[in-house]
Design a protein around this motif. Sequence first.
Motif, PDB file in Angstrom:
ATOM      1  N   PHE A 108       0.976  -1.015  -0.025  1.00 45.60           N
ATOM      2  CA  PHE A 108      -0.075  -0.019   0.021  1.00 45.60           C
ATOM      3  C   PHE A 108       0.888   1.140  -0.019  1.00 45.60           C
ATOM      4  CE2 PHE A 108      -2.806  -3.330   1.758  1.00 45.60           C
ATOM      5  CZ  PHE A 108      -3.635  -3.344   1.187  1.00 45.60           C
ATOM      6  N   ILE A 109       1.819   1.161  -0.920  1.00 42.13           N
ATOM      7  CA  ILE A 109       2.777   2.277  -0.784  1.00 42.13           C
ATOM      8  C   ILE A 109       2.407   3.596  -1.648  1.00 42.13           C
ATOM      9  CG2 ILE A 109       4.277   1.562  -2.736  1.00 42.13           C
ATOM     10  CD1 ILE A 109       5.715   2.810   0.576  1.00 42.13           C
ATOM     11  N   ASP A 110       1.554   3.133  -2.660  1.00 38.68           N
ATOM     12  CA  ASP A 110       1.044   4.357  -3.688  1.00 38.68           C
ATOM     13  C   ASP A 110      -0.125   5.050  -3.208  1.00 38.68           C
ATOM     14  OD1 ASP A 110       3.073   3.464  -5.252  1.00 38.68           O
ATOM     15  OD2 ASP A 110       1.950   2.761  -6.844  1.00 38.68           O
ATOM     16  N   ARG A 111      -0.076   6.302  -3.874  1.00 43.83           N
ATOM     17  CA  ARG A 111      -1.335   7.140  -3.657  1.00 43.83           C
ATOM     18  C   ARG A 111      -2.144   6.743  -4.888  1.00 43.83           C
ATOM     19  NH1 ARG A 111      -0.641   8.583   1.260  1.00 43.83           N
ATOM     20  NH2 ARG A 111       1.015   9.980   2.038  1.00 43.83           N
ATOM     21  N   PRO A 112      -3.588   6.777  -4.630  1.00 47.64           N
ATOM     22  CA  PRO A 112      -4.446   6.592  -5.861  1.00 47.64           C
ATOM     23  C   PRO A 112      -4.609   7.791  -6.658  1.00 47.64           C
ATOM     24  CG  PRO A 112      -5.678   7.178  -3.713  1.00 47.64           C
ATOM     25  CD  PRO A 112      -4.091   6.935  -3.467  1.00 47.64           C
ATOM     26  N   GLN A 113      -4.923   7.948  -7.912  1.00 45.19           N
ATOM     27  CA  GLN A 113      -5.125   9.076  -8.769  1.00 45.19           C
ATOM     28  C   GLN A 113      -6.498   9.349  -8.689  1.00 45.19           C
ATOM     29  OE1 GLN A 113      -3.424   8.006 -12.546  1.00 45.19           O
ATOM     30  NE2 GLN A 113      -1.384   8.449 -12.192  1.00 45.19           N
ATOM     31  N   VAL A 114      -6.460  10.273  -7.863  1.00 46.58           N
ATOM     32  CA  VAL A 114      -8.059  10.873  -7.403  1.00 46.58           C
ATOM     33  C   VAL A 114      -8.353  12.007  -8.582  1.00 46.58           C
ATOM     34  CG1 VAL A 114      -9.626  12.126  -5.706  1.00 46.58           C
ATOM     35  CG2 VAL A 114      -7.885  10.359  -5.074  1.00 46.58           C
ATOM     36  N   PRO A 115      -9.132  11.806  -9.420  1.00 45.78           N
ATOM     37  CA  PRO A 115      -9.346  12.827 -10.534  1.00 45.78           C
ATOM     38  C   PRO A 115      -9.201  14.185 -10.180  1.00 45.78           C
ATOM     39  CG  PRO A 115     -10.873  10.886 -10.810  1.00 45.78           C
ATOM     40  CD  PRO A 115     -10.443  10.768  -9.427  1.00 45.78           C
ATOM     41  N   VAL A 116      -9.607  14.758  -9.162  1.00 45.76           N
ATOM     42  CA  VAL A 116      -9.693  16.224  -9.001  1.00 45.76           C
ATOM     43  C   VAL A 116      -8.273  16.585  -8.443  1.00 45.76           C
ATOM     44  CG1 VAL A 116     -10.226  16.033  -6.446  1.00 45.76           C
ATOM     45  CG2 VAL A 116     -10.999  18.168  -7.698  1.00 45.76           C
ATOM     46  N   HIS A 117      -7.567  15.586  -7.647  1.00 43.79           N
ATOM     47  CA  HIS A 117      -6.095  15.905  -7.639  1.00 43.79           C
ATOM     48  C   HIS A 117      -5.299  15.838  -8.709  1.00 43.79           C
ATOM     49  CE1 HIS A 117      -7.343  15.069  -3.210  1.00 43.79           C
ATOM     50  NE2 HIS A 117      -7.563  16.343  -3.413  1.00 43.79           N
ATOM     51  N   PHE A 118      -5.432  14.784  -9.560  1.00 45.03           N
ATOM     52  CA  PHE A 118      -4.933  14.471 -10.874  1.00 45.03           C
ATOM     53  C   PHE A 118      -4.920  15.595 -11.857  1.00 45.03           C
ATOM     54  CE2 PHE A 118      -3.901  12.617 -14.654  1.00 45.03           C
ATOM     55  CZ  PHE A 118      -2.530  12.101 -14.577  1.00 45.03           C
ATOM     56  N   HIS A 119      -6.158  16.241 -11.798  1.00 47.76           N
ATOM     57  CA  HIS A 119      -6.236  17.099 -12.794  1.00 47.76           C
ATOM     58  C   HIS A 119      -5.157  18.437 -12.581  1.00 47.76           C
ATOM     59  CE1 HIS A 119      -8.903  19.645 -15.567  1.00 47.76           C
ATOM     60  NE2 HIS A 119      -8.375  20.655 -14.905  1.00 47.76           N
ATOM     61  N   VAL A 120      -4.892  18.583 -11.090  1.00 42.79           N
ATOM     62  CA  VAL A 120      -4.243  19.709 -10.928  1.00 42.79           C
ATOM     63  C   VAL A 120      -2.479  19.407 -10.639  1.00 42.79           C
ATOM     64  CG1 VAL A 120      -3.593  21.114  -8.888  1.00 42.79           C
ATOM     65  CG2 VAL A 120      -5.827  20.688  -9.166  1.00 42.79           C
ATOM     66  N   PHE A 121      -2.253  18.054 -10.033  1.00 45.08           N
ATOM     67  CA  PHE A 121      -0.997  17.861  -9.754  1.00 45.08           C
ATOM     68  C   PHE A 121      -0.397  16.921 -10.814  1.00 45.08           C
ATOM     69  CE2 PHE A 121      -2.387  19.387  -5.703  1.00 45.08           C
ATOM     70  CZ  PHE A 121      -1.713  20.121  -5.313  1.00 45.08           C
TER      71      PHE A 121
END
Length: 501
Positions: A108-121
């Motif tokens: 569980f080392i990774d962060r999920p790609q949450v769309p609202v965050h992925f859109h920015v970062f």
Amino acid sequence: MQLSLGNMIPSLWEGASLQNLLLLSAIVLMAYYLQSRRKHLNYPPGPPGLPILGNFFQMDFKTPQITIQELCKKYGNIFCIYLGNLSFMMVSGLPLIKEILLNQGQVFIDRPQVPVHFHVFKSFGLIVSNGQAWKQQRRFALMTLRNFGLGKKTLEDRIREEARYLIEAIREEKGQPFDPHYEINNAVSNIICSITFGHRFEYHDSQFRELLKTLEDIMMLETKWQCQFFNLFPGIMKHLPGTHQKLFRKWKKVESFVEYVIKQHKEDLNPEEPRDFIDAYLKELSKDNIHSSFNEKNLVYCTLDLFFAGTETTSTTLRWGLLYMALYPEIQGKIQAEIDRVIGQSRQPTMADKENMPYTNAAVHEVQRMGDIVPFNVPRMAVVDTTVAGYHVPKGTMLSTNLTALHRDPKEWATPETFNPEHFLENGQFKKKESFLPFSIGKRACLGEQLARAELFLFFTSLLQKFTFQPPPNTQLSLDVQCGTTMSPLPYKICAIPREM
């Protein structure tokens, strides 16, 4: 006059009610819904949901911690909910949290790609990046922060100096009711700013005040339903107006500020004498054998992550601290008696004093426990199929650890719903609690834990050394929560009465 589809959809969107829009979206998307989600036979339990939307309607995004605790009572220490195509697993209880974050830390080392965050970062920065890029950026950030004072006397001196500025700013209120939000925010932010940008900002700096206000707006906007709906249907939502577009504009504004500061650093950079994090990163960029993840985009977003995380969490915790002091004057009195006995009024607190101030140290920890500012930790994602508590957890599952339940567990805390520093004391001495995890644990634990601990103790102790905090006359202060990226107190006014010694 004919109305184009590009104009018609935003018009309908702005004029329609939330219920009609959600219904319309469900009907339209149902046409493309080819098959229901296939569940593994040994999948964790959870509430039944709608096709496409999942459990979206069952979540109260204004008070998500209440919804999650109710589901936890019903389904146990591990359950699953769906928000659109996001599979979201919640884990409660210290044994399971340690299993996830320590025993299966690499899974569980990774962060999920949450769309609202992925859109920015995208995948840049320290918080949402993964893999080798995350390892390189985190290693460099930790090394650089240490070089510029993390864990050293120089950083403690910066915090103590800023505490003097903060005390003077509060003294100017002359004991009258005031909202401490901005002064505390500015003071805490100045510490990370001195490390990343190379200088602090005056409390009357209108541009910096506006920047901090923008950060606050971002935190509040992220919980709005349109931003959550973006996570379900980013391909559609990116073409529609709404709160999510306002959120993206706000992020762009903060990003532009960081880009401007970086541009200034480039103009007067001396690679032989880096002054701060940005200088050190620019020096790294000039090397021939540079790692692939080192680029200007990552510089922008790593700086942004440090600035945001280094400001918000500690600032919010201190605001909870002053609120609890005003509501529990007998506890405030005990802290001040310890301050007077160990430090007095003739000198400032130092980190060396903490060992001799168990009650004050316990009170700071209790503020963190009760403030509960990051109730579900920062989410993780399974990088491979695995098993947790006997349940199948497929690769890509988003997982959060329920810190609210842990920090309010009646098995772990004598009075879990009451502010009580005695939770961290045993025979008058400070006692660490294994079930206290505000900074998380494992490889992705909070990068700035050491800095935050120093800030909380020094700012909190310095303020109570000089002031007694009270509610304004005929005012009932509230412990109600304002839900954003963090759980903060509702805006409040307080009186800081100078202590006469």
